[in-house]
Design an enzyme around this catalytic site. Structure first.
Site, PDB file in Angstrom:
ATOM      1  N   CYS A  79      53.705  14.617  85.089  1.00 18.16           N
ATOM      2  CA  CYS A  79      53.916  15.911  85.739  1.00 18.16           C
ATOM      3  C   CYS A  79      54.634  16.892  84.797  1.00 18.16           C
ATOM      4  O   CYS A  79      54.067  17.312  83.810  1.00 18.16           O
ATOM      5  CB  CYS A  79      54.640  15.699  87.063  1.00 18.16           C
ATOM      6  N   HIS A 167      51.471  11.970  90.035  1.00 18.41           N
ATOM      7  CA  HIS A 167      52.595  11.016  90.100  1.00 18.41           C
ATOM      8  C   HIS A 167      52.092   9.587  90.297  1.00 18.41           C
ATOM      9  O   HIS A 167      51.903   9.145  91.433  1.00 18.41           O
ATOM     10  CB  HIS A 167      53.545  11.394  91.246  1.00 18.41           C
ATOM     11  N   GLU A 169      53.704   6.943  90.071  1.00 20.57           N
ATOM     12  CA  GLU A 169      54.754   6.048  90.584  1.00 20.57           C
ATOM     13  C   GLU A 169      54.800   5.984  92.105  1.00 20.57           C
ATOM     14  O   GLU A 169      55.445   5.101  92.661  1.00 20.57           O
ATOM     15  CB  GLU A 169      56.125   6.473  90.027  1.00 20.57           C
TER      16      GLU A 169
END
Ligand code: XMP
Length: 514
Positions: A79, A167, A169
């Site tokens: 990001c 993202h 994660e």
């Protein structure tokens, strides 16, 4: 050599989550402030740049000297991390027409890119950014896009840079773990050997530096987290750690003595406080579950505070807070952290600083650390036990006699679980998440013992399987086991003439009855 991924934190709420994912790959990682890249660290195998609340062109945006790591290690930008590299190497980053937020699906430009190895076509990812890259710098090329985001992922193989504007994660990026794994294991070459021993070594060193010769207080509960925390601190600062273990009278049978012995065996400096009378006095006549909990919570704080204040020059309050305790919910803007359950008003009034050495660990990691510290297996594998103890397992008013009855029944049940070895060699105790007996004291039923009519209380056995206590299934315990436990309890525990088995799952039931 302890290989390490460095995660540079630019302030995103999900940076910690990146760290957790890397640990799940048995790879050690350190999360460091964006401007604290370590000098002369030979253990680094790769660098991840996190997201950030800032735009790259904000005045106060976090900048970093890329020459410290680009070209030296593989780098993954996430990001803001992706936008910052694109911007600083001469690309363009502009406000997105509309904020790019939510689910999107990847389209790949290359049949095989190591970053996307094993990916499904149209893999779902999660976007959350106000800016977008509109032009890549020279030497960089796009490797994936989504319908709205032209440069969802890019690379510069010469510089060993990879970057994604989404993202990976968060769970909504369905193959996010795979992407991070591709980076950490395949691209950076992690040998996946992070171990509890390296955690212990690093943490002990850090605690020594952080605490120096200061005195530290810690409240022990007999549970895994506070016990591991204490043992770790003991290794770092020895007698400068004072532990306080309060007996509120509602612990398991002989638990106070057993746990005190175990703690002393570990060399801990522990003060055991017998506060049973105070708790029983204050709970007399109280039947409403929430009121019972409030009284126990208040009394606990009073007792703990009084002991802690005797340790005059204490500077720190240590707590066995672990990572899941700090996560309330996960969403794309990150974690909403629960306010910690500090012990009473202690830290504020005594100006104690908080020390939470396990705050990055998940439960399984805490257990691994406990083993590494040489703690007894029985302490490490203990089931979770609620703070108010057996009080939430006695329906109605609590009396010392009822606690005695429940302790005896519970002891038979739990010992039988330890002794029952399943076909795979694991004990029943280790198979379940949590187990205990509940005394249904407002209920009485008729029975017959010998030639005598009895009119006594039933107990319920509870055992659940779970991952995190948020949801739970009732455990399918073997009938021969249940039969033996039922017999033993009814024959040996005066005051109980009936045994039931609780077959409710959570939700809609809870694990505890009160
Ligand atoms: P419930 O009953 O809410 O329990 O399904 C979920 C988990 O939390 C434990 N529990 C507590 N732990 N203080 C604690 O430290 C408490 O007041 C408390 N109440 C419930 C429960 O044993 C289970 O593991």
């Amino acid at each position: 050599m302890q290989q390490k991924i460095v995660i540079l934190d630019f302030g995103s709420q999900t940076t910690q989550l990146i760290g957790r994912r890397v640990r799940e790959m048995d790879t050690f990682c350190e999360i460091l402030p964006y401007n604290k890249f370590p000098k002369d660290d030979n253990n680094i195998i790769g660098v991840i740049l996190s997201g950030s609340p800032y735009s790259v062109y904000d005045q106060e945006a976090f900048r970093v000297d890329f020459s410290q790591f680009i070209g030296k290690y593989p780098v993954l930008g996430i990001c803001y991390g992706a936008q910052l590299m694109a911007y600083c190497y001469g690309g363009k980053v502009e406000p997105a027409g509309s904020r790019e937020y939510g689910r999107a699906h990847l389209k790949f430009f290359e049949a095989e890119n190591p970053l996307f190895k094993g990916f499904e076509p149209d893999s779902q990812v999660w976007m959350s950014h106000g800016d977008t890259i509109t032009q890549l710098p020279e030497g960089f090329h796009a490797i994936a896009s989504t319908e709205d985001v032209k440069y969802a992922a890019y690379a510069n193989l010469e510089k060993r840079i990879w970057a994604v504007q989404y993202h990976p994660e968060v769970h909504h990026s369905l193959q996010g773990f795979q992407l991070l794994r591709n980076f950490v294991v395949d691209i950076c070459g992690s040998n996946q050997s992070w171990s509890a021993s390296s955690f212990v070594e690093t943490t002990v060193r850090e605690l020594k530096e952080q605490l120096g010769n200061d005195r530290v207080i810690l409240g022990l509960s007999g549970g895994v987290d506070s016990s591991v925390c204490a043992t770790l601190l003991n290794r770092a600062i020895g007698k400068n750690l004072t532990c306080i273990f309060v007996d509120h009278g509602m612990l398991r049978k002989h638990e106070f003595e057993k746990v005190m012995d175990a703690y002393k065996g570990l060399g801990l400096n522990v003060i055991g406080v017998d506060a049973r009378d105070k708790f029983f006095h204050d709970l007399a006549g109280v039947t409403e579950p929430e009121e019972k909990r409030k009284i126990i919570g208040r009394d606990f704080v009073e007792v703990f505070d009084a002991e802690a204040r005797k340790i005059k020059d204490a500077k720190w309050l240590a707590q066995g807070t672990i990572y899941p305790d700090r996560i309330e919910s996960l969403n794309i803007t990150g974690k909403v952290i629960k306010s910690h359950h500090n012990v009473g008003g202690l830290p504020e009034e005594m100006h104690l600083q908080l020390c939470e050495p396990l705050k990055w660990l998940f439960k399984d990691e805490v257990r691994r650390v406990g083993r590494e510290l040489g703690m007894p297996e029985r302490l490490i594998k203990r089931h979770p036990f609620p703070g108010p103890g057996l009080a939430v397992r006695i329906l109605g008013e609590i009396t010392p006699e009822k606690v005695r009855v429940l302790q005896d029944a519970d002891d038979i049940y739990i010992e039988a679980m330890h002794n029952y070895v399943c076909e795979d060699g694991e004990t029943l105790y280790d198979k379940v998440w949590q187990a205990g007996v509940i005394l249904l004291s407002p209920v009485r039923s008729v029975g017959v013992m010998g030639d005598e009519r009895t009119y006594e209380n039933p107990v319920a056995l509870r055992a659940v399987t779970s991952m995190d206590a948020m949801t739970a299934d009732w455990a399918h315990l073997p009938y021969d086991f249940l039969a033996k436990v039922s017999n033993d309890i009814i024959n040996k525990v005066k005051g109980v003439n009936r045994v039931c088995y609780d077959i409710s799952s959570k939700p809609p039931s809870t694990i505890e009855w009160e």
